[in-house]
Design a protein around this motif. Structure first.
Motif, PDB file in Angstrom:
ATOM      1  N   ALA A   1      -2.045   8.017   2.540  1.00 36.62           N
ATOM      2  CA  ALA A   1      -1.110   7.474   3.666  1.00 36.62           C
ATOM      3  C   ALA A   1      -1.513   7.812   4.856  1.00 36.62           C
ATOM      4  CB  ALA A   1       0.229   8.176   3.261  1.00 36.62           C
ATOM      5  N   THR A   2      -2.160   9.006   5.160  1.00 41.46           N
ATOM      6  CA  THR A   2      -2.528   9.441   6.590  1.00 41.46           C
ATOM      7  C   THR A   2      -3.576   8.504   7.009  1.00 41.46           C
ATOM      8  OG1 THR A   2      -2.093  11.722   6.297  1.00 41.46           O
ATOM      9  CG2 THR A   2      -3.344  11.107   8.287  1.00 41.46           C
TER      10      THR A   2
ATOM     11  N   ILE B   1       1.476   4.281  -2.749  1.00 43.60           N
ATOM     12  CA  ILE B   1       1.074   5.912  -2.193  1.00 43.60           C
ATOM     13  C   ILE B   1       2.438   6.718  -2.556  1.00 43.60           C
ATOM     14  CG2 ILE B   1       1.002   7.411  -0.574  1.00 43.60           C
ATOM     15  CD1 ILE B   1      -0.649   5.326   0.831  1.00 43.60           C
ATOM     16  N   LEU B   2       3.665   6.041  -2.472  1.00 45.15           N
ATOM     17  CA  LEU B   2       5.008   6.546  -2.773  1.00 45.15           C
ATOM     18  C   LEU B   2       5.178   6.734  -4.325  1.00 45.15           C
ATOM     19  CD1 LEU B   2       7.346   5.098  -0.060  1.00 45.15           C
ATOM     20  CD2 LEU B   2       6.179   7.467   0.074  1.00 45.15           C
TER      21      LEU B   2
ATOM     22  N   SER C   1      -0.898  11.831  -0.268  1.00 44.16           N
ATOM     23  CA  SER C   1      -0.454  12.038   1.115  1.00 44.16           C
ATOM     24  C   SER C   1      -1.818  11.642   2.145  1.00 44.16           C
ATOM     25  CB  SER C   1      -0.070  13.483   1.326  1.00 44.16           C
ATOM     26  OG  SER C   1      -0.990  14.353   1.332  1.00 44.16           O
TER      27      SER C   1
ATOM     28  N   ASP D   1       0.869  -1.065  -0.001  1.00 40.57           N
ATOM     29  CA  ASP D   1       0.017  -0.080  -0.032  1.00 40.57           C
ATOM     30  C   ASP D   1       0.868   1.382   0.201  1.00 40.57           C
ATOM     31  OD1 ASP D   1      -2.228  -1.650   0.138  1.00 40.57           O
ATOM     32  OD2 ASP D   1      -3.072  -0.657   1.719  1.00 40.57           O
ATOM     33  N   PHE D   2       1.914   1.348   0.914  1.00 41.65           N
ATOM     34  CA  PHE D   2       2.672   2.552   0.777  1.00 41.65           C
ATOM     35  C   PHE D   2       3.662   2.768  -0.250  1.00 41.65           C
ATOM     36  CE2 PHE D   2       2.214   2.887   5.475  1.00 41.65           C
ATOM     37  CZ  PHE D   2       1.881   4.227   5.718  1.00 41.65           C
TER      38      PHE D   2
END
Length: 450
Positions: free
Chosen positions: A261-262, A227-228, A258, A223-224
């Motif tokens: 991500a939060t 996002i990245l 972002s 998942d990150f």
């Protein structure tokens, strides 16, 4: 130490405990068994006193119970690394074991048939205790076997001379040897099997923990990474795209990444019960009404949403944002199960009694009631293997990129952190996910959280 503390200690793996701790658990691990043992010793001592009028029984009880009390403290010294701690602990164990065995052996050696009978059963009780108690240190096992053989030797010395013939003596001696050998092998084998079973359970638990850690890290990384990738790609394009609407759109995409991500971090904290929650008294019907309005805008035209509230005003003790997020996740999960066609029922009901599996100490309802928020769909339901894993983090049946697998696990974390519970009921007629939460008797009149 109570039974709950004992269970937690055992769950930490017996192999990590010191030998003194293991010996303490062997004697005092289960409180009801210790109480039964003490009552039995006192009853036996009083019965013997009433039978023959001698003080042999009461003296034996005082010696044994004194040894029991001594062992309770010497097996849990303040400094287990003291040079004499182990010697004193073993000494108290031997004293207590011999203190118990002394009376049955004495009774067996008398000429009274009734006392012989009682002595036999006393030794049977000692043998059963040695077989079924918690696994002690290895050094204790030979001591238990020596005591058993000493008892058999005394029995043989008492009864063999009275046998009418040499053949009878041979048979009785053979039975003594067979009994002693069988008991020794049974004691050794039973404890060995229990030790192997415990180690196998520990290995299985470690494998499951490693599997869960693997799924967790894999899911977080996946998942990150998405996002990245979005952040990195939009920022790179921002550097080469000329100023204007297209550049503004790239900033919006980066900002949205972002935010995702939060949200992912918030879900992880909720699952781990580390997200800070501000518990307030909320109007449960108002929560359902507001969420119903929001959810109707999100659901497709083919999915019908029905909202059901309580007849009278009801108040829940929970964090407002956490509750809304948990229920919205349950609604979206139900929508995914319907695949565009079906119905969802969002409801709140007053339930009497504490919530199942919940820490009801946080509830402030005078009649010990709680509230149950439920989301039910008429979809195909979950398969048994899916239901079993549904609340695991990052477990999802959705295609890659269509879901993080944190919806139910986040709701579970919120429920537990709020002092409630989450339960799933599924079948061919659909799935119902129930969120049990503490209930309050009235509104928060001062306008402050509690």
């Amino acid at each position: 130490m109570n039974d709950y503390q004992y269970a937690n200690q055992v769950d930490r793996q017996l192999k990590e405990l010191s030998d003194l701790d293991r010996l303490w658990f062997a004697h005092f691990g289960t409180s009801w068994e210790v109480a039964l043992r003490v009552v039995s010793v006192i009853a036996a001592a009083l019965g013997l006193w009433f039978y023959d009028g001698a003080l042999t029984g009461p003296i034996w009880a005082v010696i044994y119970l004194g040894g029991l009390a001594m062992s309770y403290y010497t097996l849990q010294p303040s400094d287990q690394h003291h040079p004499l701690a182990w010697s004193i602990g073993i000494g108290s164990h031997v004293f207590m074991a011999l203190g118990f065995a002394w009376l049955p052996l004495y009774l067996i050696s008398t000429d009274d048939m009734v006392l012989n009978f009682c002595g036999f059963f006393g030794m049977v009780g000692l043998g059963a205790f040695n077989l079924f108690r918690e696994e002690p240190p290895d050094i204790v096992q030979p001591l238990d076997i020596v005591i058993a053989w000493a008892a058999i030797a005394i029995i043989a010395y008492q009864f063999l001379p009275e046998a009418p013939s040499f053949a009878a003596q041979a048979v009785m001696g053979f039975l003594c040897l067979i009994t002693g050998g069988y008991y020794s092998v049974a004691l050794w084998t039973t404890r060995s099997i229990r030790r192997d079973v415990r180690k196998a359970a520990e290995r299985t638990q470690e494998e499951r923990e490693m599997e869960a850690i693997g799924r967790l890290t894999g899911g977080i990384a996946h998942d990150f990474n998405n996002i990245l990738t979005a952040l990195h790609g939009n920022l790179e394009l921002y550097a080469v795209v000329p100023e204007g609407p297209e550049q503004d759109a790239l900033v919006d995409e980066a900002r949205a990444a972002s935010v995702r991500a939060t949200a992912l971090v918030s879900q992880l904290l909720a699952y781990g019960r580390r997200a800070p929650l501000e518990a307030r008294i909320l109007d449960a019907n108002a929560v359902i009404d507001e969420l119903c309005t929001l959810a109707q805008r999100l659901l497709p035209a083919g999915v019908q949403l029905e909202c059901r509230m309580t007849d009278a005003a009801s108040y829940v003790l929970a964090d407002a944002k956490g509750l809304n997020s948990a229920l919205l996740n349950l609604i979206l999960n139900a929508n995914d199960a319907l695949e565009g066609h079906g119905s969802i029922v969002l409801a709140v009901d007053v339930m009497h009694g504490p919530a199942p599996e919940a820490r009801s100490k946080f509830a402030v309802s005078q009649d010990n009631a709680h509230l149950c928020f439920s989301v039910a769909d008429d979809g195909p339901g979950m398969a048994p293997d899916v239901q079993q894993r549904a609340m695991e983090p990052f477990f999802t049946t959705k295609p890659i990129g269509k879901g993080s697998g944190l919806g139910l696990s986040m709701a579970l974390g919120f429920a537990k952190q709020s002092g409630g519970a989450l339960r799933i009921k599924t079948g061919q007629n659909g799935t119902t996910v129930a969120l049990h939460l503490p209930m309050s008797d009235g509104p928060d009149t001062d306008g402050h959280g509690i």
